[in-house]
Design a protein around this motif. Structure first.
Motif, PDB file in Angstrom:
ATOM      1  N   ILE A 143       0.856  -1.186   0.000  1.00 28.69           N
ATOM      2  CA  ILE A 143       0.000   0.000   0.000  1.00 28.69           C
ATOM      3  C   ILE A 143       0.888   1.230   0.000  1.00 28.69           C
ATOM      4  O   ILE A 143       1.720   1.407   0.894  1.00 28.69           O
ATOM      5  CB  ILE A 143      -0.922   0.040   1.235  1.00 28.69           C
ATOM      6  N   GLY A 144       0.733   2.073  -1.008  1.00 32.18           N
ATOM      7  CA  GLY A 144       1.435   3.350  -1.055  1.00 32.18           C
ATOM      8  C   GLY A 144       0.493   4.448  -0.592  1.00 32.18           C
ATOM      9  O   GLY A 144      -0.592   4.626  -1.150  1.00 32.18           O
ATOM     10  N   LEU A 145       0.880   5.160   0.442  1.00 35.36           N
ATOM     11  CA  LEU A 145       0.033   6.207   1.036  1.00 35.36           C
ATOM     12  C   LEU A 145       0.606   7.577   0.676  1.00 35.36           C
ATOM     13  O   LEU A 145       1.784   7.845   0.921  1.00 35.36           O
ATOM     14  CB  LEU A 145      -0.021   6.017   2.545  1.00 35.36           C
ATOM     15  N   MET A 146      -0.239   8.419   0.107  1.00 36.07           N
ATOM     16  CA  MET A 146       0.185   9.767  -0.284  1.00 36.07           C
ATOM     17  C   MET A 146      -0.604  10.810   0.485  1.00 36.07           C
ATOM     18  O   MET A 146      -1.837  10.836   0.413  1.00 36.07           O
ATOM     19  CB  MET A 146      -0.019   9.969  -1.794  1.00 36.07           C
ATOM     20  N   HIS A 176       3.714   1.924   2.897  1.00 39.71           N
ATOM     21  CA  HIS A 176       4.782   2.898   2.745  1.00 39.71           C
ATOM     22  C   HIS A 176       4.236   4.267   2.357  1.00 39.71           C
ATOM     23  O   HIS A 176       3.372   4.369   1.481  1.00 39.71           O
ATOM     24  CB  HIS A 176       5.777   2.442   1.672  1.00 39.71           C
ATOM     25  N   VAL A 177       4.746   5.296   3.007  1.00 38.52           N
ATOM     26  CA  VAL A 177       4.412   6.673   2.662  1.00 38.52           C
ATOM     27  C   VAL A 177       5.245   7.069   1.444  1.00 38.52           C
ATOM     28  O   VAL A 177       6.468   6.906   1.440  1.00 38.52           O
ATOM     29  CB  VAL A 177       4.691   7.622   3.839  1.00 38.52           C
ATOM     30  N   ARG A 202      10.595   9.252  -2.254  1.00 34.45           N
ATOM     31  CA  ARG A 202      11.078   8.123  -1.476  1.00 34.45           C
ATOM     32  C   ARG A 202       9.864   7.318  -1.010  1.00 34.45           C
ATOM     33  O   ARG A 202       8.737   7.804  -1.004  1.00 34.45           O
ATOM     34  CB  ARG A 202      11.886   8.586  -0.258  1.00 34.45           C
ATOM     35  N   ARG A 203      10.145   6.087  -0.592  1.00 35.97           N
ATOM     36  CA  ARG A 203       9.116   5.259   0.044  1.00 35.97           C
ATOM     37  C   ARG A 203       9.583   4.962   1.456  1.00 35.97           C
ATOM     38  O   ARG A 203      10.668   4.428   1.662  1.00 35.97           O
ATOM     39  CB  ARG A 203       8.913   3.945  -0.728  1.00 35.97           C
ATOM     40  N   PHE A 220       8.197   6.425   9.197  1.00 39.20           N
ATOM     41  CA  PHE A 220       7.937   7.808   8.792  1.00 39.20           C
ATOM     42  C   PHE A 220       7.385   8.617   9.962  1.00 39.20           C
ATOM     43  O   PHE A 220       7.831   9.736  10.231  1.00 39.20           O
ATOM     44  CB  PHE A 220       6.955   7.825   7.620  1.00 39.20           C
ATOM     45  N   ASN A 221       6.418   8.043  10.660  1.00 34.94           N
ATOM     46  CA  ASN A 221       5.776   8.785  11.741  1.00 34.94           C
ATOM     47  C   ASN A 221       6.623   8.841  13.007  1.00 34.94           C
ATOM     48  O   ASN A 221       6.486   9.779  13.795  1.00 34.94           O
ATOM     49  CB  ASN A 221       4.406   8.164  12.036  1.00 34.94           C
TER      50      ASN A 221
END
Length: 459
Positions: A97-100, A432-433, A439-440, A446-447
């Protein structure tokens, strides 16, 4: 347990001191009360953190583990995980899952917000497009799930254009993460979302069926808002997943009630439970809710409808994700996994969060379709039993309608923070953000440590 050695030493891990954020050695240990991370920081001393309420779940989830999928890297190993994101060569799973985050603006100020959203600006459409292209290219043109998030993404002035662009770039599933405020008050917006048929759904924040829960977790009563949002989405046939942040002592006693409510709503496709993680704006007392703790409460609160044994760790990330599928039979939902050792099928299940079962049913053209599973599999027999005769001759729209009304998905996604950090969990993270500098980054990493470096893109 503490300093006494009345536990079983299960495994070694590399963990983190939550006080100084330095990487240190640790043990995963367990006793009758659960599985824990035990560590000793040279500066801050020994500390113990609950990892799973059910030690048996932790011990046996590895039965579902399998090799990760190779992925491209954007960074190199330097300071060590989680400081080299991402992705760096140490990471062991591709992006499921790519989160934007397309905006930091938000129309709420939730005490539990991991993004500390509220003020900021929107990313421009060109930057968003580059991020989408980067994500697709980094997955060799086969990126699967894109989650459009924020902040509150429905505040972005070009949100419909963003969704349409994502659909046009070939993502298998596009999800819109939202608190539901706009959906509740703007029926025309819900109608517009209804035009994105196939491979689109709304991830709706939904913490329970009591306004007391929302006052504590979101700072205001919200139940009426949530129900109006669901009604508007259902009016235009938009598949919806309810996303419940679970905070121990606040809403964990209502998990079963929430599930039963979701099953009664025609276009609610499932529920995703997310135990509170201790990063972002959360400032309450730490009272750890775990993945297995959610599963235990589901069993206790659904009157036999669901059991812990109906759930399986997701092979792409056995550390942090569990799920089950249900089919409707004679007006009731039945877990398709019940009574089966799903671990024997782990090598037949892709390293993915894509809802393959549902997608296969929607596109079914052959009575002998195997749903990606072996013909000798008793799971396959059960799946076929639920498909009506003549299904293959139905239009895609009618197939989608059948799936939306007769299947239900329940998942639990837990996250890693500085207190429950263990190296395998962070390196197997498949959510992944996607960042504006292309970048991933694993969502938890990330948080925990990287979010601040991106503030400039939103200020």
């Amino acid at each position: 347990m503490g300093r006494k050695r009345d536990y079983v030493y299960h495994s070694y891990t590399r963990t983190m001191c939550p006080e100084c954020m330095e990487l240190i050695d640790g043990k995963i240990v367990y006793d009758d009360s659960g599985a824990y991370i035990l560590r000793r920081c040279p500066v801050h001393g020994e500390s113990l953190e609950l990892l799973e309420e059910d030690a048996n779940w932790h011990i046996h989830k590895g039965d579902y583990d399998k090799p990760g999928t190779a992925s491209t890297c954007q960074t190199k190993v330097d300071k060590g995980c989680p400081y080299d994101c991402g992705l760096c060569p140490s990471h062991d799973q591709h992006t499921c899952i790519g989160l934007m985050e397309i905006t930091r603006r938000c129309d709420m100020s939730c005490p539990t917000c991991f993004a500390e959203a509220g003020k900021g600006r929107d990313l421009d459409i060109e930057t968003i497009g580059r991020m989408m292209d980067f994500y697709m290219e980094s997955e060799d043109g086969k990126a699967e799930i894109l989650q459009i998030s924020g902040g509150e993404p429905t505040m972005h002035p070009e949100i419909l254009k963003v969704i349409a662009m994502a659909k046009g770039k070939g993502f298998k599933y596009v999800m819109l993460n939202t608190n539901g405020l706009r959906l509740a008050d703007d029926e025309e917006f819900a109608k517009a979302l209804g035009t994105f048929k196939g491979g689109f759904e709304v991830y709706l924040q939904f913490d329970g069926l009591d306004d007391g829960i929302y006052r504590k977790m979101r700072g205001r009563p919200m139940l009426d808002v949530k129900k109006r949002a669901i009604a508007n989405l259902g009016r235009y046939g938009v598949p919806t997943t309810l996303v419940c942040t679970v905070d121990k002592g606040i809403n964990d006693s209502g998990i079963g009630q929430l599930l039963l409510y979701g099953m009664e709503e025609k276009y609610v496709r499932g529920v995703n439970f997310q135990p509170v993680a201790y990063f972002g704006r959360y400032s309450g007392e730490r009272n750890r809710m775990t993945l297995s703790g959610v599963l235990k409460r589901i069993e206790e609160q659904t009157g036999g409808l669901l059991k812990m044994s109906d759930f399986m760790p997701l092979p792409c990330d056995v550390e942090r994700v569990a799920l089950t599928y249900l089919f409707k039979e004679n007006g009731s939902f039945i877990p398709i996994t019940r009574g089966k050792d799903m671990s024997q099928y782990r090598n037949l299940i892709g390293n993915t969060f894509v809802f393959t079962l549902e997608d296969t049913i929607k596109t079914l053209k052959d009575e002998d379709a195997t749903f990606g599973l072996s013909d000798c599999c008793d799971l396959l027999v059960d799946i076929k039993r639920h498909i009506p005769k003549g299904f293959i001759f139905k239009s895609r729209e009618n197939k989608m309608k059948f799936v939306d009304e007769n299947t239900f998905r329940i998942s639990v996604s837990s996250f890693v923070d500085a207190w429950n950090f263990d190296m395998k969990s962070i390196q197997k993270d498949c959510v992944h953000v996607i960042t504006p500098d292309l970048r991933r980054m694993p969502f938890s990493a990330f948080n925990m440590v990287h979010r601040g470096r991106y503030d400039g893109y939103y200020l």
